[in-house]
Design a protein around this motif. Structure first.
Motif, PDB file in Angstrom:
ATOM      1  N   VAL A 183       0.871  -1.174   0.000  1.00 23.49           N
ATOM      2  CA  VAL A 183       0.000   0.000   0.000  1.00 23.49           C
ATOM      3  C   VAL A 183       0.912   1.230   0.000  1.00 23.49           C
ATOM      4  O   VAL A 183       2.114   1.118   0.191  1.00 23.49           O
ATOM      5  CB  VAL A 183      -0.953   0.051   1.226  1.00 23.49           C
ATOM      6  CG1 VAL A 183      -1.959  -1.091   1.198  1.00 23.49           C
ATOM      7  CG2 VAL A 183      -0.176   0.041   2.523  1.00 23.49           C
ATOM      8  N   PHE A 184       0.324   2.393  -0.190  1.00 20.93           N
ATOM      9  CA  PHE A 184       1.085   3.639  -0.214  1.00 20.93           C
ATOM     10  C   PHE A 184       1.995   3.748   1.004  1.00 20.93           C
ATOM     11  O   PHE A 184       1.560   3.557   2.136  1.00 20.93           O
ATOM     12  CB  PHE A 184       0.119   4.828  -0.254  1.00 20.93           C
ATOM     13  CG  PHE A 184       0.818   6.145  -0.225  1.00 20.93           C
ATOM     14  CD1 PHE A 184       1.428   6.640  -1.365  1.00 20.93           C
ATOM     15  CD2 PHE A 184       0.884   6.887   0.941  1.00 20.93           C
ATOM     16  CE1 PHE A 184       2.082   7.862  -1.341  1.00 20.93           C
ATOM     17  CE2 PHE A 184       1.536   8.107   0.976  1.00 20.93           C
ATOM     18  CZ  PHE A 184       2.142   8.596  -0.167  1.00 20.93           C
ATOM     19  N   ASN A 185       3.265   4.077   0.757  1.00 21.27           N
ATOM     20  CA  ASN A 185       4.234   4.202   1.839  1.00 21.27           C
ATOM     21  C   ASN A 185       5.263   5.287   1.503  1.00 21.27           C
ATOM     22  O   ASN A 185       6.451   5.036   1.468  1.00 21.27           O
ATOM     23  CB  ASN A 185       4.925   2.859   2.084  1.00 21.27           C
ATOM     24  CG  ASN A 185       5.760   2.874   3.339  1.00 21.27           C
ATOM     25  OD1 ASN A 185       5.513   3.649   4.251  1.00 21.27           O
ATOM     26  ND2 ASN A 185       6.770   2.024   3.397  1.00 21.27           N
ATOM     27  N   ASN A 186       4.755   6.471   1.218  1.00 24.33           N
ATOM     28  CA  ASN A 186       5.613   7.602   0.909  1.00 24.33           C
ATOM     29  C   ASN A 186       5.154   8.757   1.800  1.00 24.33           C
ATOM     30  O   ASN A 186       4.271   8.575   2.640  1.00 24.33           O
ATOM     31  CB  ASN A 186       5.515   7.955  -0.584  1.00 24.33           C
ATOM     32  CG  ASN A 186       6.745   8.666  -1.106  1.00 24.33           C
ATOM     33  OD1 ASN A 186       7.452   9.340  -0.371  1.00 24.33           O
ATOM     34  ND2 ASN A 186       6.994   8.519  -2.399  1.00 24.33           N
ATOM     35  N   THR A 187       5.703   9.930   1.606  1.00 28.00           N
ATOM     36  CA  THR A 187       5.363  11.054   2.479  1.00 28.00           C
ATOM     37  C   THR A 187       4.011  11.666   2.107  1.00 28.00           C
ATOM     38  O   THR A 187       3.557  11.553   0.966  1.00 28.00           O
ATOM     39  CB  THR A 187       6.430  12.154   2.385  1.00 28.00           C
ATOM     40  OG1 THR A 187       6.414  12.707   1.069  1.00 28.00           O
ATOM     41  CG2 THR A 187       7.813  11.608   2.723  1.00 28.00           C
ATOM     42  N   GLU A 188       3.423  12.331   3.071  1.00 31.53           N
ATOM     43  CA  GLU A 188       2.164  13.037   2.816  1.00 31.53           C
ATOM     44  C   GLU A 188       2.390  14.185   1.829  1.00 31.53           C
ATOM     45  O   GLU A 188       1.519  14.477   1.007  1.00 31.53           O
ATOM     46  CB  GLU A 188       1.572  13.569   4.125  1.00 31.53           C
ATOM     47  CG  GLU A 188       1.019  12.471   5.007  1.00 31.53           C
ATOM     48  CD  GLU A 188      -0.009  11.591   4.300  1.00 31.53           C
ATOM     49  OE1 GLU A 188      -0.971  12.133   3.708  1.00 31.53           O
ATOM     50  OE2 GLU A 188       0.150  10.356   4.338  1.00 31.53           O
ATOM     51  N   GLU A 189       3.559  14.817   1.890  1.00 33.53           N
ATOM     52  CA  GLU A 189       3.868  15.894   0.951  1.00 33.53           C
ATOM     53  C   GLU A 189       3.872  15.366  -0.486  1.00 33.53           C
ATOM     54  O   GLU A 189       3.368  16.036  -1.391  1.00 33.53           O
ATOM     55  CB  GLU A 189       5.231  16.530   1.284  1.00 33.53           C
ATOM     56  CG  GLU A 189       5.254  17.285   2.588  1.00 33.53           C
ATOM     57  CD  GLU A 189       5.397  16.392   3.833  1.00 33.53           C
ATOM     58  OE1 GLU A 189       5.105  16.891   4.934  1.00 33.53           O
ATOM     59  OE2 GLU A 189       5.778  15.211   3.722  1.00 33.53           O
TER      60      GLU A 189
END
Length: 109
Positions: free
Chosen positions: A31-37
């Motif tokens: 699943v998505f695993n990067n920064t909120e920015e």
């Protein structure tokens, strides 16, 4: 949040569904695993869902090489994958077999 099984695999050559780049997968997040920015920088009308696999690519666009982080919904398998010309390729992969790169860390011993 239910996780899906990844459609693509490490070493597979894929291309972006919308933008003109392609690459070889070197890692997969379920699943998505990067920064909120990073996520917030994507225009809301094309922002992908978080609950799908996201792929790390050694990418190229004909002019530049770089790493990319792409949702599964935005990838397509390359039907006739040409070799990737990324300078970091040899650090992660040994060779190609039937169009798929063989990972140094996942290769059978």
């Amino acid at each position: 949040m239910a996780m899906r099984v990844a459609k693509y695999r490490i070493g597979q050559v894929v291309r972006h569904r919308v933008y003109p780049f392609r690459g070889v997968i070197f890692d997969v997040d379920p699943v998505f695993n990067n920064t909120e920015e990073w996520y917030d920088a994507i225009p809301e009308d094309i922002r992908p869902a978080r609950d799908q696999p996201f792929y790390h690519l050694l990418a190229e666009n004909g002019e530049n090489t770089y790493t990319a982080y792409v949702s599964e919904q935005n990838l397509l398998a390359e039907d006739n994958p040409r070799p990737i010309q990324h300078p970091e390729l040899a650090e992660l992969f040994d060779a190609r077999k039937d169009g798929v790169y063989i990972s140094r860390t996942l290769r059978p011993h």
